[in-house]
Design a protein around this motif. Structure first.
Motif, PDB file in Angstrom:
ATOM      1  N   VAL A 104     -12.750  12.345   8.509  1.00 48.65           N
ATOM      2  CA  VAL A 104     -13.123  11.127   7.798  1.00 48.65           C
ATOM      3  C   VAL A 104     -12.205  10.961   6.601  1.00 48.65           C
ATOM      4  CG1 VAL A 104     -14.950   9.926   6.524  1.00 48.65           C
ATOM      5  CG2 VAL A 104     -15.526  11.285   8.561  1.00 48.65           C
ATOM      6  N   VAL A 105     -11.686   9.739   6.427  1.00 54.13           N
ATOM      7  CA  VAL A 105     -10.807   9.456   5.289  1.00 54.13           C
ATOM      8  C   VAL A 105     -11.327   8.236   4.544  1.00 54.13           C
ATOM      9  CG1 VAL A 105      -8.786  10.420   6.436  1.00 54.13           C
ATOM     10  CG2 VAL A 105      -9.231   7.972   6.619  1.00 54.13           C
ATOM     11  N   ASP A 106     -11.141   8.247   3.232  1.00 59.12           N
ATOM     12  CA  ASP A 106     -11.417   7.064   2.427  1.00 59.12           C
ATOM     13  C   ASP A 106     -10.286   6.057   2.586  1.00 59.12           C
ATOM     14  OD1 ASP A 106     -13.839   7.994   1.398  1.00 59.12           O
ATOM     15  OD2 ASP A 106     -12.878   8.934  -0.343  1.00 59.12           O
ATOM     16  N   LEU A 160     -12.818   6.053  15.201  1.00 60.35           N
ATOM     17  CA  LEU A 160     -14.081   6.264  15.911  1.00 60.35           C
ATOM     18  C   LEU A 160     -15.238   5.528  15.246  1.00 60.35           C
ATOM     19  CD1 LEU A 160     -13.704  10.101  16.524  1.00 60.35           C
ATOM     20  CD2 LEU A 160     -13.506   8.280  18.244  1.00 60.35           C
ATOM     21  N   ALA A 161     -15.122   5.290  13.943  1.00 68.80           N
ATOM     22  CA  ALA A 161     -16.176   4.584  13.209  1.00 68.80           C
ATOM     23  C   ALA A 161     -15.583   4.046  11.913  1.00 68.80           C
ATOM     24  CB  ALA A 161     -17.350   5.506  12.904  1.00 68.80           C
ATOM     25  N   LEU A 162     -16.183   2.960  11.419  1.00 69.25           N
ATOM     26  CA  LEU A 162     -15.758   2.334  10.173  1.00 69.25           C
ATOM     27  C   LEU A 162     -16.970   2.103   9.281  1.00 69.25           C
ATOM     28  CD1 LEU A 162     -13.480  -0.499  11.657  1.00 69.25           C
ATOM     29  CD2 LEU A 162     -12.718   1.720  10.790  1.00 69.25           C
ATOM     30  N   ASP A 163     -16.807   2.344   7.988  1.00 64.35           N
ATOM     31  CA  ASP A 163     -17.788   1.938   6.988  1.00 64.35           C
ATOM     32  C   ASP A 163     -17.209   0.758   6.226  1.00 64.35           C
ATOM     33  OD1 ASP A 163     -19.530   3.910   7.731  1.00 64.35           O
ATOM     34  OD2 ASP A 163     -19.081   5.241   6.052  1.00 64.35           O
ATOM     35  N   ILE A 164     -17.833  -0.400   6.361  1.00 64.33           N
ATOM     36  CA  ILE A 164     -17.341  -1.632   5.747  1.00 64.33           C
ATOM     37  C   ILE A 164     -18.340  -2.106   4.692  1.00 64.33           C
ATOM     38  CG2 ILE A 164     -16.753  -4.053   6.153  1.00 64.33           C
ATOM     39  CD1 ILE A 164     -15.779  -3.299   8.905  1.00 64.33           C
ATOM     40  N   GLY A 169     -22.305  -6.552  -0.563  1.00 65.59           N
ATOM     41  CA  GLY A 169     -22.163  -5.255  -1.212  1.00 65.59           C
ATOM     42  C   GLY A 169     -22.885  -4.143  -0.498  1.00 65.59           C
ATOM     43  N   GLU A 170     -23.310  -4.387   0.740  1.00 63.50           N
ATOM     44  CA  GLU A 170     -23.999  -3.382   1.542  1.00 63.50           C
ATOM     45  C   GLU A 170     -22.988  -2.674   2.447  1.00 63.50           C
ATOM     46  OE1 GLU A 170     -27.133  -2.683   1.006  1.00 63.50           O
ATOM     47  OE2 GLU A 170     -27.280  -4.328  -0.443  1.00 63.50           O
ATOM     48  N   VAL A 171     -23.191  -1.378   2.658  1.00 62.24           N
ATOM     49  CA  VAL A 171     -22.294  -0.606   3.522  1.00 62.24           C
ATOM     50  C   VAL A 171     -22.794  -0.675   4.962  1.00 62.24           C
ATOM     51  CG1 VAL A 171     -21.298   1.652   4.010  1.00 62.24           C
ATOM     52  CG2 VAL A 171     -21.698   0.942   1.638  1.00 62.24           C
ATOM     53  N   ARG A 172     -21.951  -1.155   5.835  1.00 66.53           N
ATOM     54  CA  ARG A 172     -22.279  -1.234   7.266  1.00 66.53           C
ATOM     55  C   ARG A 172     -21.471  -0.183   8.013  1.00 66.53           C
ATOM     56  NH1 ARG A 172     -23.827  -7.043   9.549  1.00 66.53           N
ATOM     57  NH2 ARG A 172     -24.370  -8.170   7.638  1.00 66.53           N
ATOM     58  N   HIS A 173     -22.167   0.630   8.784  1.00 64.34           N
ATOM     59  CA  HIS A 173     -21.518   1.668   9.589  1.00 64.34           C
ATOM     60  C   HIS A 173     -21.394   1.153  11.018  1.00 64.34           C
ATOM     61  CE1 HIS A 173     -20.291   5.713  10.765  1.00 64.34           C
ATOM     62  NE2 HIS A 173     -21.110   5.597  11.808  1.00 64.34           N
ATOM     63  N   ILE A 174     -20.163   1.102  11.521  1.00 65.06           N
ATOM     64  CA  ILE A 174     -19.899   0.556  12.855  1.00 65.06           C
ATOM     65  C   ILE A 174     -19.207   1.612  13.698  1.00 65.06           C
ATOM     66  CG2 ILE A 174     -18.849  -1.340  14.147  1.00 65.06           C
ATOM     67  CD1 ILE A 174     -18.670  -2.869  11.503  1.00 65.06           C
ATOM     68  N   ARG A 198     -14.271   3.506   4.561  1.00 66.67           N
ATOM     69  CA  ARG A 198     -14.142   4.825   5.188  1.00 66.67           C
ATOM     70  C   ARG A 198     -13.826   4.643   6.657  1.00 66.67           C
ATOM     71  NH1 ARG A 198     -19.508   7.709   2.738  1.00 66.67           N
ATOM     72  NH2 ARG A 198     -18.594   8.623   0.853  1.00 66.67           N
ATOM     73  N   ILE A 199     -13.053   5.597   7.174  1.00 62.70           N
ATOM     74  CA  ILE A 199     -12.693   5.569   8.585  1.00 62.70           C
ATOM     75  C   ILE A 199     -12.861   6.971   9.157  1.00 62.70           C
ATOM     76  CG2 ILE A 199     -10.906   4.992  10.262  1.00 62.70           C
ATOM     77  CD1 ILE A 199     -10.202   3.947   6.782  1.00 62.70           C
ATOM     78  N   LYS A 200     -13.556   7.057  10.265  1.00 63.02           N
ATOM     79  CA  LYS A 200     -13.598   8.304  11.020  1.00 63.02           C
ATOM     80  C   LYS A 200     -12.530   8.218  12.097  1.00 63.02           C
ATOM     81  CE  LYS A 200     -16.674  11.352  13.681  1.00 63.02           C
ATOM     82  NZ  LYS A 200     -18.049  11.510  14.257  1.00 63.02           N
TER      83      LYS A 200
END
Length: 506
Positions: A104-106, A160-164, A169-174, A198-200
């Motif tokens: 996972v990277v910022d 594999l996944a993104l946190d947007i 201002g809400e974090v959505r995990h996709i 964030r990106i996995k």
């Protein structure tokens, strides 16, 4: 380095600021910036977006090295939030003997940072990578890619996944899911859904690779099996020298790690003081004299015939092909320790990049050749003015809504075999009006390709005019589907940009 300079140090006044591309002052990416935020943590990044959302203030994320033109923001007042200092790397996993793992990277992590981190742990991201000075959040947002038909080399293909952080201002995990409209929109989102915070990523066991280069007469490529030259290799591309009527074919693939002790490191964008002084003088004179551009292409071609690599352990030049070394060092590399990047010497360029179905490769390149020849009939010799010629890249088909390599589109064409990208950088003179020798030629090339071929634009390497002209080649249904997701993520349009406006999303 990505030197995003500002036009004033008075960050807390009401005077609009200008935010610049990596080329620095005089090269704006945003014209009307109210303030610049520099968070150092994920939580701070979220807090800044929440604050902007509460007042419905426009806000855009700014990573490293992504922008070439003034298309990053809308022209209305906008907050810039830099992601550079939000650069954690964590949750690495690659069990012994496994063929694949993850990390996972910022958003602000650069490829060079991650490459060092992974190499120390016996891993790499494979081929889903790009230049050392570019950060991950923006790379996914704008569809950054390397060059390969055989392997996935678009950065988003490794996610594999993104946190947007959305428009509230809400974090959505996709999670990656090709059947999910939100994933298909987020995969190439242009930053219009929110900040990719964030990106996995997929990771693989590190490997050594070789780099080899062959030289071809132009006719062999224009009339040859271009797909057959590119498809067999893990990554490959062509460099075109139109005045010389030559091509270089560079290709890479895996070799057993124990087969060679060599540790090659590729020079990407670095140059010596003397080289910079000589190149700048010659190229500036080329604004007025075709003969200077002809000489420049001759010199650059001769330099590019040789490996642009050093042995990493000794810093000595490598002078023979093939070159061997670890994955990232050979595929991308970076700056030599005793040199600086081109833009530090005021060597800057204009860019144009368009993607076509790979089946049209010969026809497209032949059309460009004719445009060069038409100028020659008028007594005007046109050349490449870039250190490695015109870059011809390739991409494996990758399905999402706004990517250059997507397929199942309304144009009825088969994009599933992949794409060829025509990437035409050219020197921007530092003298006079900054226009190039025979400036109309460059616009004619862009307009002809857009009008005669079903090409798609790179999202950050084209001007507003090129993007506007290219919209007619995009799938209106893909745009509609993307916009439905965008409205859910950002109902108030706080992430609005010039690109989104050109696409008719607002």
């Amino acid at each position: 380095m990505f030197r995003l300079a500002i036009s004033s140090l008075l960050l807390h006044t009401t005077t609009a600021l200008v935010y610049n591309t990596f080329d620095g002052p005089g090269f704006p990416s945003c014209h009307n910036v109210s303030r610049i935020e520099t968070p150092t943590s994920f939580s701070q990044l979220v807090s800044i977006v929440k604050s902007a959302a509460q007042t419905k203030s426009r806000i855009r994320a700014a990573g490293k090295g992504h922008m070439w033109y003034d298309t990053q923001c809308s022209d209305a007042e906008t907050i810039i939030v830099q992601t550079e200092r939000v650069n954690g790397i964590y949750d690495f996993t690659l069990p012994p003997g496994a063929t694949e793992g993850s990390v996972v990277v910022d958003a602000g992590v650069t490829f060079f940072q991650l490459a060092e981190y992974l190499h120390d742990r016996g891993a790499s991201v494979g081929y889903t990578l790009t230049n050392w000075n570019i950060s991950f959040g923006g790379s996914v947002a704008m569809g950054a890619h390397r060059s390969s038909i055989r392997e996935h080399s678009m950065v988003a293909a490794g996610a594999l996944a993104l946190d947007i952080i959305d428009g509230r201002g809400e974090v959505r995990h996709i999670e990656r899911n090709e059947g999910d409209e939100e994933w298909l929109a987020a995969s190439t989102s242009l930053g219009l859904l929110g900040v990719i915070a964030r990106i996995k990523l997929r990771v693989y066991p590190d490997a050594k690779v070789f780099a080899k280069q062959d030289t071809y007469d132009e006719k062999e490529i224009l009339e040859g099996d271009i797909y057959g030259l590119i498809a067999p290799y893990a990554t490959a591309n062509l460099w075109w020298w139109p005045y010389k009527r030559k091509f270089h074919h560079r290709y890479y693939d895996v070799v057993p790690a124990e087969s060679t002790p060599q540790e090659g490191f590729q020079n990407t964008f670095s140059i010596t003081d003397l080289e910079a002084f000589a190149a700048k003088g010659l190229l500036n004179s080329g604004k007025y004299l075709a003969t200077s551009n002809m000489l420049a292409e001759e010199i650059f071609f001769g330099i590019w015939e040789k490996p642009n690599f050093r042995e990493k352990t000794t810093n000595k030049n490598i002078d023979k092909w093939p070159v061997y070394g670890w994955n990232y060092d050979v595929l991308i590399g970076g700056l030599y320790p005793d040199q600086k990047p081109e833009w530090d010497y005021d060597l800057r360029g204009y860019t144009l990049e368009l993607a076509f179905p790979v089946q049209m490769a010969n026809k497209m390149l032949q059309r460009v050749r004719k445009l060069f020849d038409d100028e020659l009939k008028r007594g005007i010799v046109m050349t490449s003015t870039y250190r490695s010629g015109i870059n011809i890249k390739f991409g494996k088909a990758y399905y999402d809504l706004l990517g250059q390599g997507t397929y199942n589109t309304s144009d009825g064409l088969d994009w599933t075999k992949g794409v060829i990208m025509f990437d035409f950088p050219s020197f921007r003179p530092t003298v006079g009006d900054n226009k190039r020798f025979n400036e109309p030629f460059y616009h004619k090339v862009a307009n002809t390709l857009i009008d005669e071929f079903p090409c798609r634009p790179h999202w950050t390497k084209n001007s507003r005019d090129v993007l506007t002209r290219s919209v007619k080649n995009l799938d209106p249904n893909h745009l509609r589907r993307f916009n439905e997701v965008r409205k859910r993520f950002d109902p108030d349009g706080i992430y609005r940009s010039v690109v989104g406006e050109i696409l008719g999303l607002y």
